[in-house]
Design a protein around this motif. Sequence first.
Motif, short mmCIF file in Angstrom:
data_model
loop_
_atom_site.label_atom_id
_atom_site.label_comp_id
_atom_site.label_asym_id
_atom_site.label_seq_id
_atom_site.Cartn_x
_atom_site.Cartn_y
_atom_site.Cartn_z
N GLU A 7 0.57 -0.92 0.21
CA GLU A 7 0.34 0.13 0.31
C GLU A 7 0.92 1.42 -0.21
O GLU A 7 0.77 2.10 -0.83
CB GLU A 7 -1.15 -0.68 0.86
CG GLU A 7 -1.90 0.99 1.40
CD GLU A 7 -2.71 0.77 1.56
OE1 GLU A 7 -4.48 2.24 2.38
OE2 GLU A 7 -3.33 0.41 2.96
N TYR A 8 2.13 1.40 0.88
CA TYR A 8 3.05 2.45 1.13
C TYR A 8 3.85 2.43 -0.31
O TYR A 8 4.61 3.46 0.16
CB TYR A 8 2.87 3.19 2.76
CG TYR A 8 3.20 2.26 3.34
CD1 TYR A 8 4.72 1.99 3.21
CD2 TYR A 8 2.55 1.53 3.93
CE1 TYR A 8 5.18 0.38 4.38
CE2 TYR A 8 3.71 0.66 4.99
CZ TYR A 8 5.24 0.23 5.24
OH TYR A 8 5.36 -0.90 5.40
N ARG A 9 4.31 1.37 -0.44
CA ARG A 9 4.76 0.96 -1.52
C ARG A 9 6.30 1.37 -1.07
O ARG A 9 6.65 2.10 -2.38
CB ARG A 9 4.58 1.54 -2.63
CG ARG A 9 3.30 1.54 -3.03
CD ARG A 9 2.24 2.48 -4.78
NE ARG A 9 2.53 3.86 -4.56
CZ ARG A 9 1.71 4.68 -4.05
NH1 ARG A 9 0.95 3.80 -3.40
NH2 ARG A 9 1.85 5.26 -3.62
N THR A 10 7.03 1.03 -0.16
CA THR A 10 8.15 1.49 -0.04
C THR A 10 8.77 0.03 1.56
O THR A 10 7.68 -1.13 0.61
CB THR A 10 8.17 2.20 0.72
OG1 THR A 10 9.73 2.39 0.86
CG2 THR A 10 7.83 2.40 2.26
N ASP A 11 10.06 -0.33 1.88
CA ASP A 11 10.42 -1.41 2.38
C ASP A 11 9.03 -1.00 3.88
O ASP A 11 9.33 -0.27 4.36
CB ASP A 11 11.74 -0.59 2.95
CG ASP A 11 12.10 -1.91 4.21
OD1 ASP A 11 12.38 -2.56 2.85
OD2 ASP A 11 12.18 -2.50 4.98
N ASP A 12 8.74 -2.45 4.30
CA ASP A 12 8.42 -2.65 5.22
C ASP A 12 8.49 -2.94 6.88
O ASP A 12 7.91 -2.82 7.59
CB ASP A 12 7.47 -4.07 5.34
CG ASP A 12 8.87 -5.45 4.86
OD1 ASP A 12 10.15 -4.70 5.06
OD2 ASP A 12 8.31 -6.25 4.80
N GLN A 13 10.39 -2.66 7.05
CA GLN A 13 10.00 -1.96 8.00
C GLN A 13 10.35 -0.36 8.68
O GLN A 13 11.02 0.23 8.30
CB GLN A 13 12.03 -2.27 8.18
CG GLN A 13 12.18 -2.38 9.74
CD GLN A 13 13.75 -3.41 9.68
OE1 GLN A 13 14.54 -3.70 9.21
NE2 GLN A 13 14.10 -4.09 10.99
N ASN A 14 9.37 0.00 9.60
CA ASN A 14 9.40 1.24 10.28
C ASN A 14 10.12 1.06 11.91
O ASN A 14 9.51 0.87 12.56
CB ASN A 14 7.78 1.45 10.32
CG ASN A 14 7.60 1.08 8.99
OD1 ASN A 14 7.81 1.94 7.26
ND2 ASN A 14 6.37 0.24 8.09
N TRP A 15 11.07 1.62 11.75
CA TRP A 15 11.53 2.61 12.68
C TRP A 15 11.18 3.06 13.72
O TRP A 15 11.33 3.47 15.31
CB TRP A 15 13.17 2.94 12.74
CG TRP A 15 13.81 1.80 11.97
CD1 TRP A 15 13.85 1.60 10.52
CD2 TRP A 15 14.46 0.60 12.75
NE1 TRP A 15 14.44 0.90 10.85
CE2 TRP A 15 14.75 -0.19 11.19
CE3 TRP A 15 14.71 -0.14 13.75
CZ2 TRP A 15 16.05 -1.34 11.96
CZ3 TRP A 15 14.98 -0.73 13.63
CH2 TRP A 15 16.06 -1.36 13.04
N SER A 16 10.93 5.01 13.59
CA SER A 16 10.29 5.54 14.22
C SER A 16 8.32 6.66 13.36
O SER A 16 8.77 6.67 12.43
CB SER A 16 11.00 6.79 14.29
OG SER A 16 10.61 7.37 15.40
#
Length: 962
Positions: free
Chosen positions: A49-58
Amino acid sequence: MQTTRSPFPYIMKLPGLLLFIIFYLFVANALFGQQYKGKPFVLNFDDTEYRTDDQNWSIDITKQGIVYIGNNNGLLEFDGSNWNLYPMPEGMVIRSVCTEGDSIVYVGAYEEFGYWKRNDKGNMSYHSLSDTLKQKYFHNDEIWRIIRHNQKVYFQSFSTIYVYNGKNINVIHPSKTIVLLMKARDRLFIHMVGEGLYEVKNDSLNFVEGSGILADDEIKVVLPYREDDFLVGAAQNGMYVYNGNEFIPWEKPVNKTIRNSEVNVGVATDDLLIIGTVVNGIFIFDQHGNLKDHLHAGNYLQNSTVLALSKDKRNNLWVGLDKGLHYVNLNSVLEFYVNPAKNTGSVYTAEIIDDKLLVGTNQGLFRYNFDSLKGYTNPTMIRGSQGQVWDIQKVNGEVVCGHNNGTYMLEGNRLVKISEINGGFEMKEININNQQKFLQSTYSVLAIYDKTTEGLQFSHTIEGVLEPMPDFETDHREYIWAAHTHKRIYRIALNQGLDSVANIKQYGKDEGFHNERKIRVAKIDNRIVFSTGKLLYTYDDLNDTIIPYESLNRKLGRFKEARNMIEAKENHYWFIKGHEIALFEIRNSQVIRKFYYDLPKLDMYLTSNFPNIVTLSDSLHLICLDKGFAIFNENRVIQDPDSTEILMRKVTAGSQKDQIRYLPLESKQPVEVDFPYRNLGFTFSNPQYFHQSEFRYKLNGMNNQWSEWQNDSKIDFIRLPAGKYEFLVQSKNIGGEVSKPLSYQFTIQPPWYASRTAWFIYTGLFIGALIILRKIFRKRIELHKKKVEEEEKQKREQEKLREEQKYIRLRNEKLQNDISHKSSQLANYTMTIIRKNELLVNIRNELEHQKKELGSRFPDYYYRRLLKMIDRGISSEEEWEKFEYHFDQAHSSFFKRLKQQYPELTQADLKLCAYLRLNLTSKEIAPLLNITIRGVEVRRYRLRKRLSLDTDENLVEFLLNF
């Protein structure tokens, strides 16, 4: 509709102590019910859906509601409608984000920190702060936490804290490795490994007494707890309470689970404490430390490793995971019970019995316990209830269950069958012929039940009805109005003994409905009402017909198209249109909408064939869903409901050569746009995260009508003419509330040829043109005389031409008269031939008759001789040559043109063409060709083939126009 008997008459007879206990429990239960804040609703966003990597840090959120996420591929932005990614220089991973106002986002990465800033046109640009530092201060460091505190921004790595005051950067050098910077109650804390917790004051580190017991752990969470305490979370040792003097282990049963889950992040809302862990998801507590919910990979989350938590202004939660991103709505107006790990099936009915919730599904009957913190929990199936449950009723304190296999009475934890009739759809108490009974609709019959001292008992079925009728109502004349499962409405009158049908009548199209399929019946404001999905209808008893319920249709708006109507409580009714639901108060012809919800926006859907909403109490309603249920509590007030505020995100002006200019998002004066850039594009949003917003717009100056509601948050206007415009856009939230219009005024400047400068040039040219025209006028006077003489000459020539044209016209008229005369002669000659041939045919027929009568008495020699003479007279070549001559006189060169275009035509075909052009019938042509009428038809058919005519072309018209 259920009825609840008051407990107070029984309480008054009990001893004082027991009375006090029961009263205390009653009040306590009410208080717990008020404390319950509802189930969280979890919305999953994945990388598709957000079309980028799936790891979100902050994660951090601006006051406007724009969400910024530190992602492996850069800074991820979400405004409720649009996702945008802003990559860092050299593609660095962003570990930390922190917003300031609505236009600045601080970010931290490997050996880099700075901020992204949005300009007045909505464009983001990056500004580095770390490039001013000397390399020795920032070598092999990564910024893991950014916090704004006391008008400063603190960037924290594992070795250093950088303090930015808006101009300069100061550096704090801890003596040992530090873990994570944390802020609680406007105090700033950080854990120093091997020593304990420190507080940052005036850019210096001050040891927090008593924190030494956690020196060898990693403190990652400090949250405000109770009045003045803090809840401290350590990765290995779990949760502690810091009271200002000492750190005390948190005496909660769940702390053991948290201790084994590795605390990682935490956040506090107005009334909740939320802990995110590395291996076991999210724990949600109230302010007293009572566990409300546990979200993890086994129920709602994509995985259980929580890297980031952030709350929005409505105290809802954004969750960044090691894989994925979630939005957790902690304050939804509806409480959803759709745990994918514990799906009990599609829900059709429900009832509250002794603080337990009974839910009937297509899999069986389930009992839920009520927890004042967690809501309805631990569903267990009632033994022997497997299968489709249609109806649950409370009758005289007993629970009756309408089931696919029959009707049951619930006794404790088991079902006792009281009727073998399959499919108990609905049961209602009726009063007909002064008899109080319970009437039940089933798959095939209507059944009667009696109330006895031993409970509800099946009595008999009603003879004369053998139809599936899920819905029914009774009117003031004691008629039963029943809706068939598939088509038509039945009006049933019972006999005196209520055991058979005295009269039955069907109502469909002939009686006033626009269609007969899937009609439903309800009683609204003591009047029988029918829903069809297009209009609401009611019964006209004076004319015994069905008529549109005009007054109600007007007041309900779109919900006149409701497919189902369900009584909620006194004068309150649920209307279901598709999967949209609305609660209306209808009293004395007054209609007030009390509640609206658009379920598909959350990917939630009612059961398709028999949607239902059950009123559990005066304020509690259960919405039956295809994969669970939702609870609507009228008394539950959402302090800050879904926003309807619209944000203008981008305004672009484009040329025909695909050149783009960005326009200011805000301006006191209308924005001026050059004419070549008259392709305007608007991008807007509404920070409603857990469902897709709907928008409508209009452009005053071009089209003053609002568009239809749509999900698209972008609109383009192409090739706008010069003029003044106002773009207006509105949004609508899931509750149907419409925002105030967001206005953007602009002016398309006229093209260069319509500008002021151009008008000065035009004025000069006009004056010059006048001078030139004056000279031209004089020249024209000199030429006028010559022109007059030339005109006189032309007049004489035109007069001569008219005389010649008159002569030609008279000559053409004479020729036309000649043609008409020749056509008349041709017609006369043709009729003469026809009459002559008819006479000869008659003579031949008579001759043949005489030969047949006389036989050998009429010599064959004379007979054949006469026949030859007659045939030569009929098919005389001399006559044909004369006919051909006259025909060519009247129809110039017809045969010649026909032979040129169709050389394969025979002499017989040409004759047939000539006769057809004269519009002769087959009967008239037959004697001319000396054949039968049938033969003429055959020749006509062959002629069509040779002329290659289509079947829909008329042969005679073709020859007449040839």
